[in-house]
Design an enzyme around this catalytic site. Sequence first.
Site, PDB file in Angstrom:
ATOM      1  N   HIS A 105       0.824  -1.215   0.000  1.00  0.00           N
ATOM      2  CA  HIS A 105       0.000   0.000   0.000  1.00  0.00           C
ATOM      3  C   HIS A 105       0.847   1.249   0.000  1.00  0.00           C
ATOM      4  CE1 HIS A 105       1.127  -0.501   4.204  1.00  0.00           C
ATOM      5  NE2 HIS A 105       0.819   0.773   4.405  1.00  0.00           N
ATOM      6  N   ASP A 107       0.547   4.909   1.948  1.00  0.00           N
ATOM      7  CA  ASP A 107      -0.212   5.407   3.093  1.00  0.00           C
ATOM      8  C   ASP A 107      -1.243   6.466   2.694  1.00  0.00           C
ATOM      9  OD1 ASP A 107       1.045   3.814   5.002  1.00  0.00           O
ATOM     10  OD2 ASP A 107       2.714   5.230   5.187  1.00  0.00           O
ATOM     11  N   HIS A 259       4.673   0.067   0.300  1.00  0.00           N
ATOM     12  CA  HIS A 259       5.400  -0.746   1.281  1.00  0.00           C
ATOM     13  C   HIS A 259       4.488  -1.826   1.838  1.00  0.00           C
ATOM     14  CE1 HIS A 259       3.627   2.676   3.371  1.00  0.00           C
ATOM     15  NE2 HIS A 259       3.519   1.920   4.443  1.00  0.00           N
ATOM     16  N   ARG A 275       5.249   6.684  13.964  1.00  0.00           N
ATOM     17  CA  ARG A 275       5.188   7.203  12.588  1.00  0.00           C
ATOM     18  C   ARG A 275       4.522   8.569  12.526  1.00  0.00           C
ATOM     19  NH1 ARG A 275       1.125   4.789   8.234  1.00  0.00           N
ATOM     20  NH2 ARG A 275       0.212   6.860   8.151  1.00  0.00           N
TER      21      ARG A 275
HETATM   22  C1  OGA Z   1       3.132   2.118   8.302  1.00  0.00           C
HETATM   23  C2  OGA Z   1       3.263   0.724   7.914  1.00  0.00           C
HETATM   24  C3  OGA Z   1       4.913  -0.958   8.094  1.00  0.00           C
HETATM   25  C4  OGA Z   1       5.710  -1.652   9.129  1.00  0.00           C
HETATM   26  O1  OGA Z   1       3.563   2.465   9.407  1.00  0.00           O
HETATM   27  O2  OGA Z   1       2.645   2.894   7.488  1.00  0.00           O
HETATM   28  O3  OGA Z   1       2.700   0.301   6.945  1.00  0.00           O
HETATM   29  O4  OGA Z   1       6.579  -2.445   8.724  1.00  0.00           O
HETATM   30  N1  OGA Z   1       4.109   0.017   8.665  1.00  0.00           N
HETATM   31  O5  OGA Z   1       5.480  -1.430  10.325  1.00  0.00           O
HETATM   32 MN    MN Z   2       1.838   2.010   5.782  1.00  0.00          MN
END
Ligand code: OGA
Ligand code: MN
Length: 284
Positions: A105, A107, A259, A275
Amino acid sequence: MTIEIRPLHDAFGAEVIGVDLSQPLGAEEFATVHRAHLDHGIILFRDQTLTPEQHKAFSRRFGPPEIHVVSWYRLPDHPEIIVVSNKKDAEGRPLGLEDAGRYWHSDMSYLPTPALGSILYAVEVPPTGGATMFASMHAAFDALPPERKESLAKMRAVHHFGSRWYREKDKAGIRPPMTKEEEEKTPPVDHPIIRTHPENGRKSIYTGGFSMGVVGMAQDEALEFLDDLDAFMTQPQFVYTHEWRAGDVVFWDNRCTMHHATVYDAQKHTRHMHRTTIKGDKPV
Ligand code: OGA
Ligand code: MN
């Protein structure tokens, strides 16, 4: 101190060496980091220690924060930070979202103006597992045959947060239902499947795990179409897998990368991350 930029993968990604993100960056230092971000799509800084305030301050240099629609995994007193974690409080309540992003995806692609980028700071990581895979959507676009570039450029995908939330909820069984307010805040939106990066001018394929339909296409057909596109975009030559160390900060560009989080043994180990998310533009 001079800044060194060291590529992480043939297609994209770089480590930025010689920057302390806990301190305000000078104009020249900021320009170098900003350029690296635009050129490489994801940038990694190792051995960082960031308070929530320092994390937010670095993030704000790139634009205003985007507050996540789901409220319970925001960091208390810091709504600009979401917690990706399997830690629990004294009463056993989760401190963050344990199964965040276990699908390809970009974000917040479900917003009318999706996120520019996200900055994930690893506070505690498991000894094995829990890596994050990143895919370059610029590289994937560049590899498309010309006629496919043309046909995709005429199409739009429908992105919807709730469809993904409930799909993940059914998979792992650890997510609560969304509140009515959260559902109302995230109606389906559509974006072009090929977008042009507003800062580096390159094109990318823009679909991913919140895209749940294609404008003008029957639902079954659309899901198959999106799955095929996903498989194309995530071929090994477009993917960098990041094995986290505590103190890593990865800043990815959601306009040209996707990711995917991977699993780890959450019974035995802790994975705790913060994040921030930066507001972006309407994809065109
Ligand atoms: C995010 C996500 C990925 C992870 O924080 O946006 O997709 O590996 N995390 O924690
Ligand atoms: Mn993400």
